[in-house]
Each structure stands twice: as structure tokens, then as C-alpha cells.
Design a protein around this motif. Structure first.
Motif, PDB file in Angstrom:
ATOM      1  N   GLN A  16       0.834  -1.202   0.000  1.00 44.88           N
ATOM      2  CA  GLN A  16       0.000   0.000   0.000  1.00 44.88           C
ATOM      3  C   GLN A  16       0.866   1.248   0.000  1.00 44.88           C
ATOM      4  O   GLN A  16       0.584   2.222  -0.716  1.00 44.88           O
ATOM      5  CB  GLN A  16      -0.903  -0.025   1.230  1.00 44.88           C
ATOM      6  N   ARG A  23       1.780   6.796  -7.051  1.00 45.64           N
ATOM      7  CA  ARG A  23       0.831   7.877  -7.327  1.00 45.64           C
ATOM      8  C   ARG A  23       1.463   9.249  -7.072  1.00 45.64           C
ATOM      9  O   ARG A  23       1.232  10.202  -7.815  1.00 45.64           O
ATOM     10  CB  ARG A  23      -0.407   7.716  -6.453  1.00 45.64           C
ATOM     11  N   GLU A 262      -8.469   2.223  -5.083  1.00 52.24           N
ATOM     12  CA  GLU A 262      -8.214   2.956  -3.853  1.00 52.24           C
ATOM     13  C   GLU A 262      -6.965   2.405  -3.185  1.00 52.24           C
ATOM     14  O   GLU A 262      -6.713   1.212  -3.171  1.00 52.24           O
ATOM     15  CB  GLU A 262      -9.395   2.823  -2.886  1.00 52.24           C
ATOM     16  N   ASP A 264      -6.220   2.097  -0.046  1.00 53.11           N
ATOM     17  CA  ASP A 264      -6.447   1.198   1.088  1.00 53.11           C
ATOM     18  C   ASP A 264      -7.009  -0.159   0.680  1.00 53.11           C
ATOM     19  O   ASP A 264      -7.128  -1.064   1.508  1.00 53.11           O
ATOM     20  CB  ASP A 264      -7.332   1.850   2.143  1.00 53.11           C
ATOM     21  N   SER A 265      -7.345  -0.337  -0.605  1.00 54.68           N
ATOM     22  CA  SER A 265      -7.852  -1.640  -1.037  1.00 54.68           C
ATOM     23  C   SER A 265      -6.786  -2.722  -0.939  1.00 54.68           C
ATOM     24  O   SER A 265      -7.105  -3.910  -0.821  1.00 54.68           O
ATOM     25  CB  SER A 265      -8.387  -1.562  -2.474  1.00 54.68           C
TER      26      SER A 265
END
Length: 273
Positions: A16, A23, A262, A264-265
Motif C-alpha cells: 500500500q 501515485r 483505492e 487502502d484496497s
């Protein structure tokens, strides 16, 4: 040799963090990839937030490698001029401490390809990404591969992957229905994706490019980089596959799913096993 158990929760958190870094930093990924995959590989990198550069000429590719966050080399449409550039670029990346990723597409099909992949292996790729048949053959085994298509299950390639990783001090990612990543000691399986993926050309090649993006933000830990890239790819593929009517709609839905993923996925829906 048995795999060392992995703390999958910690690995998901680290993945994560790498996704957030991709990004944020928009790493420049130089792709010496095949003609078939250039468009989808570039679009996958853009969807993830990375910056693709399809710079492959021998006259400039080695110099450009030193400006890149990572280099991806894919031998899918190999030729003598391309091989010369690949060897020079991989060596330039190695000398500059830039991670480079190898996709040994159908390397076992011809003598030219077999020689090419051995010369590239000598230049120490940080990560190797291939299908089960390619990895089995790369370890010296007999695979059931047919051209670029795998005819072996990922589970059959796990021992070969560990052997390659240990021998070449690299990370090996075997992709298929359930992916397998190892550095020769640690290992993890990554679930996800869609049965439609093999029906869209160059999805595996695009995944290799994505591995390069994560390697660019994880130069000291290519193992976690490979796991993070496969996790994102698998989750996006699973979401796109659930909505697609066929391979055509899957292709664009997959890019949308990757772009919308996302951060946090990767922990809340962790595909690690």
C-alpha cells in the motif's frame, strides 16, 4: 527447500505504501517492449500514475536509462538491433543502480531467443516476470508452452522460480490464475485477476511494465515491488472482470479499474495468500 513464511498483513501494508509512492512520484519507466504491447503497457502505466517512455533505439536508450526510475525489457518481438539495444540499456541501468525488469517472452522457442535471454540474465535483472511455461524453461526444465502461451500451471513452476531467484539473486514473479512471487527464500501467492485477461493481448507484458513502476519506488526491495504491482493488477482485473461482457469491454474497464483503485484496497481487500 521450503519457503520462509511471509507476514502477509505487513506485506500488504508495505504494498500500500508503494502504491501511494507511485501515485505521488509518477516514476519514469523506460520500456523496451514489443510492438504488440506498447500501447497497452503505456496506458497501464498512465492509469497507475506512472510515466511511460518507449525509448528503445541503441543510439539513445542506454543514455535514457540513466534518467529513468526503472527499465523494463521485453523480448516479445525480438530482432538483432533490438537485442543490441537491450543489452546496452540493461548494462547502463545496472551500472547506474537503476532496477531493470526482464520479461523473457517465449525465450525457449528458438535458439536466438535462448541465447538472448542468457545474455540478459548475466546483466542482473532485479525482477523477472513470466508465465509458468517460461519460468520452467528458464530453469532448464521441460515446459508445455506453445509460443507465447503458457500450458503449465503456476504451481508447477514454483520450484523453478525459487531456483532461478537463488541462482541469479533476483526476484521471480510467475503469473497465471494465482501468481507466485519469490526471492529464493520468501514467497507469497497473489490471487485476483479475471479469466478474460488471457483473451486480451499483451496483458502480461503490461503487467511487467507495471512491475517496473513499483520497482522504481522500491529500489532496495524488489520483492515487495513485485508483490505490490501484482496485487494492484489482480484487484483491478477482478473488478473489471465482474462487469465486463467480453474481452473488448474488459480491456477498457480494466484501465478504468486500475485508475480508480483505492490505496487502502491493498490492505482491506488483500489478495495475498
Amino acid at each position: 527447500m521450503a519457503d520462509i513464511p511471509t507476514d502477509n498483513a505487513a506485506l500488504a501494508r508495505a504494498s500500500q505504501d508503494l502504491y501511494a509512492a507511485v501515485r505521488r512520484d509518477a516514476p519514469l519507466v523506460q520500456c523496451l517492449t514489443n510492438f504488440v504491447s506498447m500501447n497497452i503497457a503505456a496506458n497501464v502505466l498512465l492509469a497507475m500514475g506512472a510515466s511511460p517512455a518507449m525509448v528503445h533505439a541503441a543510439e539513445e536508450a542506454p543514455e535514457f536509462a540513466r534518467l529513468s526510475g526503472a527499465v523494463v525489457i521485453n523480448i516479445g518481438t525480438l530482432s538483432a538491433p533490438w537485442l543490441e539495444s537491450m543489452l546496452l540499456t540493461a548494462d547502463a541501468a545496472r551500472q547506474a543502480g537503476i532496477p531493470w525488469v526482464l520479461d523473457p517472452v517465449a525465450h525457449h522457442a528458438t535458439a536466438f531467443r535462448r541465447d538472448a535471454v542468457q545474455r540478459l540474465l548475466a546483466l542482473q535483472p532485479a525482477i523477472i516476470r513470466g508465465n509458468a511455461s517460461e519460468i520452467i524453461a528458464l530453469a532448464g526444465g521441460q515446459s508445455a508452452g506453445k509460443g507465447v502461451d503458457a500450458r503449465d500451471a503456476v504451481a508447477q513452476a514454483e520450484q523453478s522460480a525459487r531456483a532461478i531467484a537463488a541462482a541469479h539473486r533476483t526476484v521471480v514473479a510467475v503469473t497465471g490464475e494465482t501468481d507466485y512471487v519469490t526471492d529464493g527464500q520468501r514467497a507469497v501467492r497473489v490471487r485476483g485477476g479475471s479469466a478474460l485477461m488471457p483473451r486480451v493481448t499483451a496483458t502480461g507484458c503490461a503487467l511487467t511494465a507495471l512491475v517496473g513502476a513499483f520497482a522504481a519506488v522500491s529500489k532496495d526491495d524488489p520483492y515487495t515491488a513485485a508483490v505490490a504491482a501484482l496485487s494492484c493488477f489482480g484487484l483491478a482485473g477482478q473488478r473489471a472482470g465482474a462487469l465486463a461482457d467480453g474481452p473488448g469491454s474488459f480491456a477498457w474497464r480494466f484501465l478504468d479499474a486500475l485508475a480508480a483503485l483505492e490505496i487502502d484496497s491493498l490492505t482491506q481487500e488483500s489478495p495475498l495468500r
